[in-house]
Write a protein that holds these residues in place. Structure first.
Motif, PDB file in Angstrom:
ATOM      1  N   GLY A   1       0.812  -1.212   0.000  1.00 37.60           N
ATOM      2  CA  GLY A   1       0.000   0.000   0.000  1.00 37.60           C
ATOM      3  C   GLY A   1       0.844   1.259   0.000  1.00 37.60           C
ATOM      4  O   GLY A   1       0.330   2.355  -0.193  1.00 37.60           O
ATOM      5  N   LYS A   2       2.158   1.112   0.230  1.00 35.41           N
ATOM      6  CA  LYS A   2       3.005   2.311   0.251  1.00 35.41           C
ATOM      7  C   LYS A   2       4.382   2.011  -0.295  1.00 35.41           C
ATOM      8  O   LYS A   2       5.392   2.311   0.316  1.00 35.41           O
ATOM      9  N   ASP A   3       4.416   1.373  -1.468  1.00 35.05           N
ATOM     10  CA  ASP A   3       5.715   1.100  -2.073  1.00 35.05           C
ATOM     11  C   ASP A   3       5.788   1.834  -3.412  1.00 35.05           C
ATOM     12  O   ASP A   3       4.790   2.373  -3.890  1.00 35.05           O
ATOM     13  N   PHE A   4       6.980   1.836  -4.014  1.00 35.24           N
ATOM     14  CA  PHE A   4       7.147   2.574  -5.270  1.00 35.24           C
ATOM     15  C   PHE A   4       6.974   1.678  -6.490  1.00 35.24           C
ATOM     16  O   PHE A   4       7.180   2.097  -7.618  1.00 35.24           O
ATOM     17  N   SER A   5       6.584   0.418  -6.258  1.00 33.75           N
ATOM     18  CA  SER A   5       6.401  -0.522  -7.362  1.00 33.75           C
ATOM     19  C   SER A   5       5.134  -1.319  -7.145  1.00 33.75           C
ATOM     20  O   SER A   5       4.876  -1.795  -6.039  1.00 33.75           O
ATOM     21  N   GLY A   6       4.336  -1.486  -8.187  1.00 38.34           N
ATOM     22  CA  GLY A   6       3.127  -2.287  -8.067  1.00 38.34           C
ATOM     23  C   GLY A   6       2.609  -2.715  -9.430  1.00 38.34           C
ATOM     24  O   GLY A   6       3.007  -2.180 -10.472  1.00 38.34           O
ATOM     25  N   VAL A   7       1.726  -3.712  -9.412  1.00 38.70           N
ATOM     26  CA  VAL A   7       1.064  -4.136 -10.644  1.00 38.70           C
ATOM     27  C   VAL A   7      -0.333  -3.535 -10.619  1.00 38.70           C
ATOM     28  O   VAL A   7      -1.072  -3.712  -9.650  1.00 38.70           O
ATOM     29  N   VAL A   8      -0.663  -2.800 -11.680  1.00 38.28           N
ATOM     30  CA  VAL A   8      -1.909  -2.043 -11.700  1.00 38.28           C
ATOM     31  C   VAL A   8      -2.880  -2.649 -12.712  1.00 38.28           C
ATOM     32  O   VAL A   8      -2.498  -2.974 -13.838  1.00 38.28           O
TER      33      VAL A   8
ATOM     34  N   ARG B   1      13.257  14.786  -2.416  1.00 38.39           N
ATOM     35  CA  ARG B   1      12.278  15.294  -3.387  1.00 38.39           C
ATOM     36  C   ARG B   1      12.793  16.539  -4.097  1.00 38.39           C
ATOM     37  O   ARG B   1      12.525  16.751  -5.280  1.00 38.39           O
ATOM     38  N   ASP B   2      13.553  17.378  -3.361  1.00 37.20           N
ATOM     39  CA  ASP B   2      14.105  18.589  -3.989  1.00 37.20           C
ATOM     40  C   ASP B   2      15.179  18.247  -5.015  1.00 37.20           C
ATOM     41  O   ASP B   2      15.179  18.772  -6.123  1.00 37.20           O
TER      42      ASP B   2
ATOM     43  N   ASP C   1       4.081  14.145  -4.555  1.00 30.66           N
ATOM     44  CA  ASP C   1       3.111  13.054  -4.435  1.00 30.66           C
ATOM     45  C   ASP C   1       3.736  11.665  -4.422  1.00 30.66           C
ATOM     46  O   ASP C   1       3.166  10.726  -3.894  1.00 30.66           O
ATOM     47  N   MET C   2       4.898  11.521  -5.051  1.00 28.36           N
ATOM     48  CA  MET C   2       5.375  10.149  -5.277  1.00 28.36           C
ATOM     49  C   MET C   2       5.868   9.482  -3.988  1.00 28.36           C
ATOM     50  O   MET C   2       6.316  10.128  -3.053  1.00 28.36           O
ATOM     51  N   VAL C   3       5.754   8.154  -3.985  1.00 27.00           N
ATOM     52  CA  VAL C   3       6.226   7.355  -2.857  1.00 27.00           C
ATOM     53  C   VAL C   3       7.718   7.088  -3.070  1.00 27.00           C
ATOM     54  O   VAL C   3       8.133   6.684  -4.151  1.00 27.00           O
ATOM     55  N   LEU C   4       8.509   7.343  -2.031  1.00 24.51           N
ATOM     56  CA  LEU C   4       9.952   7.141  -2.168  1.00 24.51           C
ATOM     57  C   LEU C   4      10.332   5.712  -1.799  1.00 24.51           C
ATOM     58  O   LEU C   4       9.701   5.082  -0.961  1.00 24.51           O
ATOM     59  N   PRO C   5      11.410   5.204  -2.442  1.00 26.51           N
ATOM     60  CA  PRO C   5      11.928   3.911  -2.008  1.00 26.51           C
ATOM     61  C   PRO C   5      12.637   4.071  -0.658  1.00 26.51           C
ATOM     62  O   PRO C   5      12.776   5.187  -0.154  1.00 26.51           O
ATOM     63  N   LYS C   6      13.085   2.966  -0.102  1.00 25.44           N
ATOM     64  CA  LYS C   6      13.891   3.033   1.121  1.00 25.44           C
ATOM     65  C   LYS C   6      15.355   3.051   0.703  1.00 25.44           C
ATOM     66  O   LYS C   6      15.740   2.381  -0.251  1.00 25.44           O
ATOM     67  N   PHE C   7      16.152   3.858   1.393  1.00 26.19           N
ATOM     68  CA  PHE C   7      17.587   3.912   1.102  1.00 26.19           C
ATOM     69  C   PHE C   7      18.341   3.365   2.304  1.00 26.19           C
ATOM     70  O   PHE C   7      18.247   3.914   3.402  1.00 26.19           O
ATOM     71  N   THR C   8      19.046   2.270   2.098  1.00 21.50           N
ATOM     72  CA  THR C   8      19.767   1.668   3.218  1.00 21.50           C
ATOM     73  C   THR C   8      21.075   1.060   2.730  1.00 21.50           C
ATOM     74  O   THR C   8      21.123   0.491   1.635  1.00 21.50           O
ATOM     75  N   PRO C   9      22.170   1.204   3.484  1.00 22.77           N
ATOM     76  CA  PRO C   9      23.480   0.744   3.003  1.00 22.77           C
ATOM     77  C   PRO C   9      23.599  -0.774   2.868  1.00 22.77           C
ATOM     78  O   PRO C   9      24.234  -1.252   1.932  1.00 22.77           O
ATOM     79  N   GLU C  10      22.993  -1.526   3.777  1.00 19.36           N
ATOM     80  CA  GLU C  10      23.224  -2.971   3.802  1.00 19.36           C
ATOM     81  C   GLU C  10      22.335  -3.716   2.819  1.00 19.36           C
ATOM     82  O   GLU C  10      21.119  -3.532   2.803  1.00 19.36           O
ATOM     83  N   PHE C  11      22.939  -4.610   2.045  1.00 19.82           N
ATOM     84  CA  PHE C  11      22.150  -5.526   1.217  1.00 19.82           C
ATOM     85  C   PHE C  11      21.540  -6.599   2.125  1.00 19.82           C
ATOM     86  O   PHE C  11      22.191  -7.073   3.059  1.00 19.82           O
TER      87      PHE C  11
END
Lengths: 268, 320
Positions: free
Chosen positions: B121-128, B265-266, B281-291
């Motif tokens: 419900g709050k990700d930057f990727s989905g099947v519509v 966003r800026d 408006d857009m939903v941002l991905p998560k940014f994290t160093p660790e795979f």
């Protein structure tokens, strides 16, 4: 048709540039109406007025002009290389029956290869640099010019050719005074065709590979959902095409002022 | 056979002319102040915001790196760009680099880039699915035509996984290529029955009445890493110190971006053509160093199962 005064009034008013301008206005009006009336969805195709506003905004931006500069330098350098190579090779190949027959099948094999099919190769060898664009532009424009030069050289009047030989004109003199003037109208046609193709490939290369230019701006506008800007850039690319064609025609008229194909319009 | 050779020779000569009219760039150069010059190929999308932000914040300068970012319009130039040395590093999705490795190219990630938000419900990727569609859940995609930006990559692999997890038959989905910007139009025109869409086009497709029937990244794993920065294995071995400094600056950029979504966003506005409203408006991905290794393993297994990869990826080599 002996003189211009006998032409009907209507055709005189709608001559040349006026008819062209009217055509563009008509096109823009149709576009505007199609969008406003809901015939096409303006979320995907904005009306002409909005696109023109976006175009005018671009005209004030340095980044835009740098992009145009990059696209045009890719076009100009590419066309120059292609033209120089094609003219020299065309005259060499065209002047010899053996060479002409020997290269025919090779040329017919290489010529239809779409330049865009070389994109993976271009990226692998040259990356996103201008050289990638040049590879595609040169490849596409080269054949256009070469084929025309070959036809032009083949069009030399055999009687004139024999005459030149009996007057003991050397190889260089024959090219200079016989082959070149005969081939020139063909060369100009080839250049005009090549110039249009070169622009298409310059923009395509930037669009697919990146690295700057109008094509990259188009890709950016697309991936940023900036529809107005997207169409503004496409419009600009079209205008560049028009400008190139007008420019090439002017050059053609100037270089061929002595030739019947150009002189004829006035004198006959 | 002299004649055909002539044209080939001429083309060769033209190629030489082309090759000589521009300087070769690449690693190993230093600026006047002694910083190492690094060229990184990035796709101008929100996913690469951290590296742009980190550059602006001076995180790379702090590590003695003079960073140059080159925009590559699609993924087309990223892998060849790294292989031919034009880029020291490039941004690429996990599946693309797994595929490259599968085909024998010695490429590996040095840092993470983007991660799924992990929230349905709050990700930057989905099947519509479009308005009024009878597709309600992933298994309904069976027998349907689904648009993905390119085939045999992270999109179709994760969608197949989601369909199977929902009890459907993943082999019965027909995939066709639809670029993300074209997806909203393709959906409303009915060219495809459903489409995999990323931001900002996901928000657009939803605003036009579409329904997200699968959060394909989250359904694969709520910790799935999507993309990162990769380079050639030989560079990791020969330039260990430089790679380490790049990693440290990049990790700092990722952490900073995760904490400062407004600045993300800026900065997106500086290298894309997205307007302020789209960015807000857009939903941002998560940014994290660790795979996240288990998530990558899961993706690799799914990719082998669905034929995207020939063999399981070697994660010891692939991940930093």
């Amino acid at each position: 048709m002996t003189s211009t005064s006998s032409r009907p009034l209507r055709s005189r008013i709608l001559a040349g540039p006026q008819a062209g301008a009217l055509g563009i206005i008509g096109f823009l009006a149709t576009w505007e109406i199609a969008c406003r009336s809901g015939l096409v969805d303006d979320r995907y195709v904005p009306p002409a007025s909005r696109v023109l506003v976006a175009t005018v905004q671009y005209l004030g931006e340095g980044e835009f002009w740098r992009a145009v500069g990059r696209t045009m330098s890719g076009w100009a350098i590419g066309l120059a290389i292609a033209a120089a190579a094609a003219i020299v090779l065309g005259i060499v190949i065209g002047s010899s029956d053996v060479l002409r027959r020997g290269t025919h099948s090779t040329i017919e094999f290489l010529r239809p290869i779409p330049s865009v099919a070389l994109i993976p190769l271009a990226v692998l060898v040259f990356g996103t640099s201008l050289r990638s664009t040049l590879l595609l532009v040169v490849y596409a424009a080269f054949w256009q010019v070469l084929i025309q030069v070959l036809y032009g050289v083949g069009d030399v009047d055999p009687v004139a050719s024999d005459t030149a030989k009996s007057y003991r004109l050397g190889r260089v003199a024959r090219v200079r005074y016989l082959v070149w003037p005969t081939a020139l109208p063909y060369v100009m046609t080839g250049l005009r065709l090549g110039a249009a193709v070169a622009l298409i490939l310059a923009v395509t290369a930037e669009l697919v590979i990146g690295g700057g230019g109008l094509g990259e701006l188009i890709a950016l506008a697309q991936s940023g959902d900036a529809i107005d800007k997207l169409y503004a850039l496409i419009f600009v690319a079209g205008m560049l095409g028009v400008a190139i064609n007008v420019g090439m025609r002017a050059i053609e008229r100037r270089t061929l002022a002595w030739h019947t194909s150009v002189r004829g319009e006035v004198a006959l | 056979m002299r004649r055909p050779l002539m044209t080939v020779a001429a083309l060769g000569a033209a190629a030489l002319v082309l090759a000589s009219c521009g300087g070769g760039d690449g690693g190993g150069e230093k600026t006047a102040s002694g910083d190492d010059k690094l060229t990184v190929g990035v796709i101008p999308i929100v996913d690469t915001a951290p590296i742009w932000l980190g550059k602006e914040k001076g995180f790379f300068k702090d590590e003695g790196i003079d960073l140059e970012l080159t925009k590559t319009t699609g993924g087309a130039a990223a892998v060849p760009g790294v292989v031919n040395g034009e880029f020291d590093f490039a941004f690429g999705n996990v599946m693309s680099v797994m595929v490259a490795q599968d085909q024998g190219l010695p490429l590996s990630f040095v840092t993470n880039g983007t991660t799924t938000s992990g929230e349905e419900g709050k990700d930057f990727s989905g099947v519509v699915a479009p308005k009024g569609s009878d597709i309600k859940s992933p298994k309904d995609l069976e027998g349907k035509n689904v648009g993905v930006n390119n085939l045999k990559n992270i999109g179709d692999t994760t969608v197949r996984y989601a369909v199977e997890a929902d009890g459907g038959d993943p082999s019965k989905i027909k995939f066709s290529e639809v670029a993300f910007p074209d997806a909203p139009a393709a959906l409303s025109k009915g060219n495809v029955d459903a489409a995999w869409v990323l931001e900002p086009f996901l928000s657009k497709a939803i605003a036009e009445g579409g329904t997200v029937i699968s959060w394909n990244y989250v359904e694969m794993s709520p910790k799935l890493d999507i993309a990162g920065y990769f380079t050639q294995d030989k560079k990791i071995a020969s330039d260990a110190d430089l790679v380490k400094r790049f990693q440290s600056a990049m990790n700092k950029s990722l952490e900073y971006s995760q904490e400062h979504p407004d600045e993300v966003r800026d900065i997106v506005g500086t290298y894309t053509e997205m307007d302020a409203k789209t960015r807000a408006d857009m939903v941002l991905p998560k940014f994290t160093p660790e795979f996240d290794r288990p998530a990558a393993e899961q993706l690799g297994e799914a990719a082998v199962k669905y034929g995207t990869l020939k063999k399981a990826p070697d994660l010891d080599k692939l991940l930093p």
